[in-house]
Design a protein around this motif. Sequence first.
Motif, PDB file in Angstrom:
ATOM      1  N   ALA A  31       0.831  -1.203   0.000  1.00 54.30           N
ATOM      2  CA  ALA A  31       0.000   0.000   0.000  1.00 54.30           C
ATOM      3  C   ALA A  31       0.865   1.253   0.000  1.00 54.30           C
ATOM      4  CB  ALA A  31      -0.923  -0.006   1.212  1.00 54.30           C
ATOM      5  N   LYS A  32       1.915   1.247   0.766  1.00 55.77           N
ATOM      6  CA  LYS A  32       2.806   2.416   0.826  1.00 55.77           C
ATOM      7  C   LYS A  32       3.479   2.656  -0.522  1.00 55.77           C
ATOM      8  CE  LYS A  32       3.745   2.119   5.754  1.00 55.77           C
ATOM      9  NZ  LYS A  32       4.781   1.982   6.781  1.00 55.77           N
ATOM     10  N   LEU A  33       3.998   1.607  -1.150  1.00 58.72           N
ATOM     11  CA  LEU A  33       4.662   1.764  -2.442  1.00 58.72           C
ATOM     12  C   LEU A  33       3.675   2.209  -3.519  1.00 58.72           C
ATOM     13  CD1 LEU A  33       7.087  -1.289  -2.534  1.00 58.72           C
ATOM     14  CD2 LEU A  33       7.652   1.111  -2.127  1.00 58.72           C
ATOM     15  N   ALA A  34       2.463   1.645  -3.494  1.00 56.73           N
ATOM     16  CA  ALA A  34       1.467   1.980  -4.514  1.00 56.73           C
ATOM     17  C   ALA A  34       0.985   3.419  -4.400  1.00 56.73           C
ATOM     18  CB  ALA A  34       0.287   1.014  -4.419  1.00 56.73           C
ATOM     19  N   THR A  35       1.053   3.983  -3.201  1.00 56.97           N
ATOM     20  CA  THR A  35       0.560   5.349  -2.998  1.00 56.97           C
ATOM     21  C   THR A  35       1.679   6.368  -2.806  1.00 56.97           C
ATOM     22  OG1 THR A  35       0.308   4.948  -0.623  1.00 56.97           O
ATOM     23  CG2 THR A  35      -1.617   4.563  -2.005  1.00 56.97           C
ATOM     24  N   GLY A  36       2.937   5.905  -2.799  1.00 61.11           N
ATOM     25  CA  GLY A  36       4.064   6.821  -2.687  1.00 61.11           C
ATOM     26  C   GLY A  36       4.413   7.252  -1.273  1.00 61.11           C
ATOM     27  N   LEU A  37       3.881   6.564  -0.264  1.00 62.14           N
ATOM     28  CA  LEU A  37       4.196   6.902   1.125  1.00 62.14           C
ATOM     29  C   LEU A  37       5.571   6.345   1.489  1.00 62.14           C
ATOM     30  CD1 LEU A  37       3.217   8.082   3.812  1.00 62.14           C
ATOM     31  CD2 LEU A  37       2.286   5.852   4.355  1.00 62.14           C
ATOM     32  N   LEU A  41      12.843   2.638   5.766  1.00 66.94           N
ATOM     33  CA  LEU A  41      13.968   2.476   4.843  1.00 66.94           C
ATOM     34  C   LEU A  41      13.560   1.773   3.549  1.00 66.94           C
ATOM     35  CD1 LEU A  41      16.941   3.039   4.419  1.00 66.94           C
ATOM     36  CD2 LEU A  41      17.452   0.848   5.510  1.00 66.94           C
ATOM     37  N   VAL A  42      12.723   0.740   3.637  1.00 68.89           N
ATOM     38  CA  VAL A  42      12.289   0.006   2.446  1.00 68.89           C
ATOM     39  C   VAL A  42      11.588   0.938   1.463  1.00 68.89           C
ATOM     40  CG1 VAL A  42      10.718  -1.791   1.600  1.00 68.89           C
ATOM     41  CG2 VAL A  42      12.153  -2.237   3.586  1.00 68.89           C
ATOM     42  N   THR A  43      10.649   1.722   1.953  1.00 71.45           N
ATOM     43  CA  THR A  43       9.883   2.596   1.066  1.00 71.45           C
ATOM     44  C   THR A  43      10.698   3.805   0.610  1.00 71.45           C
ATOM     45  OG1 THR A  43       8.856   3.685   2.985  1.00 71.45           O
ATOM     46  CG2 THR A  43       7.642   1.863   1.959  1.00 71.45           C
ATOM     47  N   LEU A  56      12.395  -5.336  -8.097  1.00 67.25           N
ATOM     48  CA  LEU A  56      11.487  -6.473  -8.098  1.00 67.25           C
ATOM     49  C   LEU A  56      10.851  -6.615  -6.728  1.00 67.25           C
ATOM     50  CD1 LEU A  56      13.948  -8.932  -9.836  1.00 67.25           C
ATOM     51  CD2 LEU A  56      12.161  -7.586 -10.936  1.00 67.25           C
ATOM     52  N   VAL A  57       9.527  -6.727  -6.726  1.00 66.45           N
ATOM     53  CA  VAL A  57       8.820  -6.962  -5.472  1.00 66.45           C
ATOM     54  C   VAL A  57       7.899  -8.155  -5.661  1.00 66.45           C
ATOM     55  CG1 VAL A  57       8.930  -4.556  -4.712  1.00 66.45           C
ATOM     56  CG2 VAL A  57       6.970  -5.317  -6.031  1.00 66.45           C
ATOM     57  N   ASN A  66      -4.659 -10.675   2.019  1.00 68.86           N
ATOM     58  CA  ASN A  66      -4.690 -10.664   0.561  1.00 68.86           C
ATOM     59  C   ASN A  66      -6.092 -10.783  -0.005  1.00 68.86           C
ATOM     60  OD1 ASN A  66      -1.940 -10.330   0.199  1.00 68.86           O
ATOM     61  ND2 ASN A  66      -1.587 -12.481   0.568  1.00 68.86           N
ATOM     62  N   CYS A  67      -7.055 -11.094   0.833  1.00 72.77           N
ATOM     63  CA  CYS A  67      -8.437 -11.211   0.380  1.00 72.77           C
ATOM     64  C   CYS A  67      -9.136  -9.857   0.356  1.00 72.77           C
ATOM     65  CB  CYS A  67      -9.210 -12.171   1.272  1.00 72.77           C
ATOM     66  SG  CYS A  67      -8.554 -13.849   1.204  1.00 72.77           S
ATOM     67  N   ALA A  68      -8.581  -8.878   1.011  1.00 72.88           N
ATOM     68  CA  ALA A  68      -9.196  -7.553   1.053  1.00 72.88           C
ATOM     69  C   ALA A  68      -9.209  -6.947  -0.353  1.00 72.88           C
ATOM     70  CB  ALA A  68      -8.427  -6.647   2.010  1.00 72.88           C
ATOM     71  N   LEU A  69     -10.227  -6.176  -0.655  1.00 68.20           N
ATOM     72  CA  LEU A  69     -10.384  -5.574  -1.972  1.00 68.20           C
ATOM     73  C   LEU A  69      -9.202  -4.693  -2.350  1.00 68.20           C
ATOM     74  CD1 LEU A  69     -12.066  -4.962  -4.467  1.00 68.20           C
ATOM     75  CD2 LEU A  69     -13.205  -3.158  -3.178  1.00 68.20           C
ATOM     76  N   CYS A  70      -8.634  -3.992  -1.392  1.00 64.11           N
ATOM     77  CA  CYS A  70      -7.568  -3.046  -1.715  1.00 64.11           C
ATOM     78  C   CYS A  70      -6.298  -3.741  -2.195  1.00 64.11           C
ATOM     79  CB  CYS A  70      -7.262  -2.151  -0.518  1.00 64.11           C
ATOM     80  SG  CYS A  70      -6.710  -3.049   0.933  1.00 64.11           S
ATOM     81  N   VAL A  71      -6.019  -4.944  -1.725  1.00 61.07           N
ATOM     82  CA  VAL A  71      -4.767  -5.617  -2.106  1.00 61.07           C
ATOM     83  C   VAL A  71      -4.726  -5.929  -3.597  1.00 61.07           C
ATOM     84  CG1 VAL A  71      -3.347  -7.669  -1.768  1.00 61.07           C
ATOM     85  CG2 VAL A  71      -4.263  -6.443   0.206  1.00 61.07           C
ATOM     86  N   PRO A  72      -5.762  -6.552  -4.183  1.00 59.58           N
ATOM     87  CA  PRO A  72      -5.698  -6.796  -5.634  1.00 59.58           C
ATOM     88  C   PRO A  72      -5.572  -5.512  -6.458  1.00 59.58           C
ATOM     89  CG  PRO A  72      -7.419  -8.122  -4.656  1.00 59.58           C
ATOM     90  CD  PRO A  72      -6.931  -7.188  -3.587  1.00 59.58           C
ATOM     91  N   LEU A  73      -6.198  -4.446  -6.011  1.00 56.15           N
ATOM     92  CA  LEU A  73      -6.090  -3.170  -6.729  1.00 56.15           C
ATOM     93  C   LEU A  73      -4.662  -2.651  -6.697  1.00 56.15           C
ATOM     94  CD1 LEU A  73      -9.360  -1.426  -5.512  1.00 56.15           C
ATOM     95  CD2 LEU A  73      -8.931  -2.477  -7.748  1.00 56.15           C
ATOM     96  N   ARG A  74      -4.014  -2.761  -5.557  1.00 53.15           N
ATOM     97  CA  ARG A  74      -2.636  -2.288  -5.438  1.00 53.15           C
ATOM     98  C   ARG A  74      -1.678  -3.194  -6.187  1.00 53.15           C
ATOM     99  NH1 ARG A  74      -4.000  -0.842   0.656  1.00 53.15           N
ATOM    100  NH2 ARG A  74      -4.764   1.254   0.291  1.00 53.15           N
ATOM    101  N   VAL A  75      -1.938  -4.491  -6.167  1.00 56.39           N
ATOM    102  CA  VAL A  75      -1.122  -5.425  -6.946  1.00 56.39           C
ATOM    103  C   VAL A  75      -1.237  -5.092  -8.430  1.00 56.39           C
ATOM    104  CG1 VAL A  75      -0.952  -7.834  -7.703  1.00 56.39           C
ATOM    105  CG2 VAL A  75      -1.119  -7.302  -5.261  1.00 56.39           C
TER     106      VAL A  75
END
Length: 86
Positions: A31-37, A41-43, A56-57, A66-75
């Motif tokens: 979620a952080k990577l997908a939104t730029g937060l 150190l990783v982000t 590569l991630v 992983n069943c939450a709606l937001c995870v597939p959208l971010r993937v």
Amino acid sequence: WKAVGDPVLHIELRRWADVYVVAPLSANSLAKLATGLCDNLVTCVARAWDFSRPMLVRAPQCGDANCALCVPLRVSLMQRLQLLID
């Protein structure tokens, strides 16, 4: 830092590394990577990454998160950016 011009850790790591791999990538970091937060150190390294080199991630494959709606959208977003390994 102590003075202007002192090395910044995430920038130095970006320069040092030939490839950036995050595996497994937690739903939180995804979620952080997908939104730029950038709050760790990783982000921060990911945000500063030179995309002329591979990044590569790998999202986790198990767990209720992983069943939450937001995870597939971010993937999906990370795949469109060509950053996610299937």
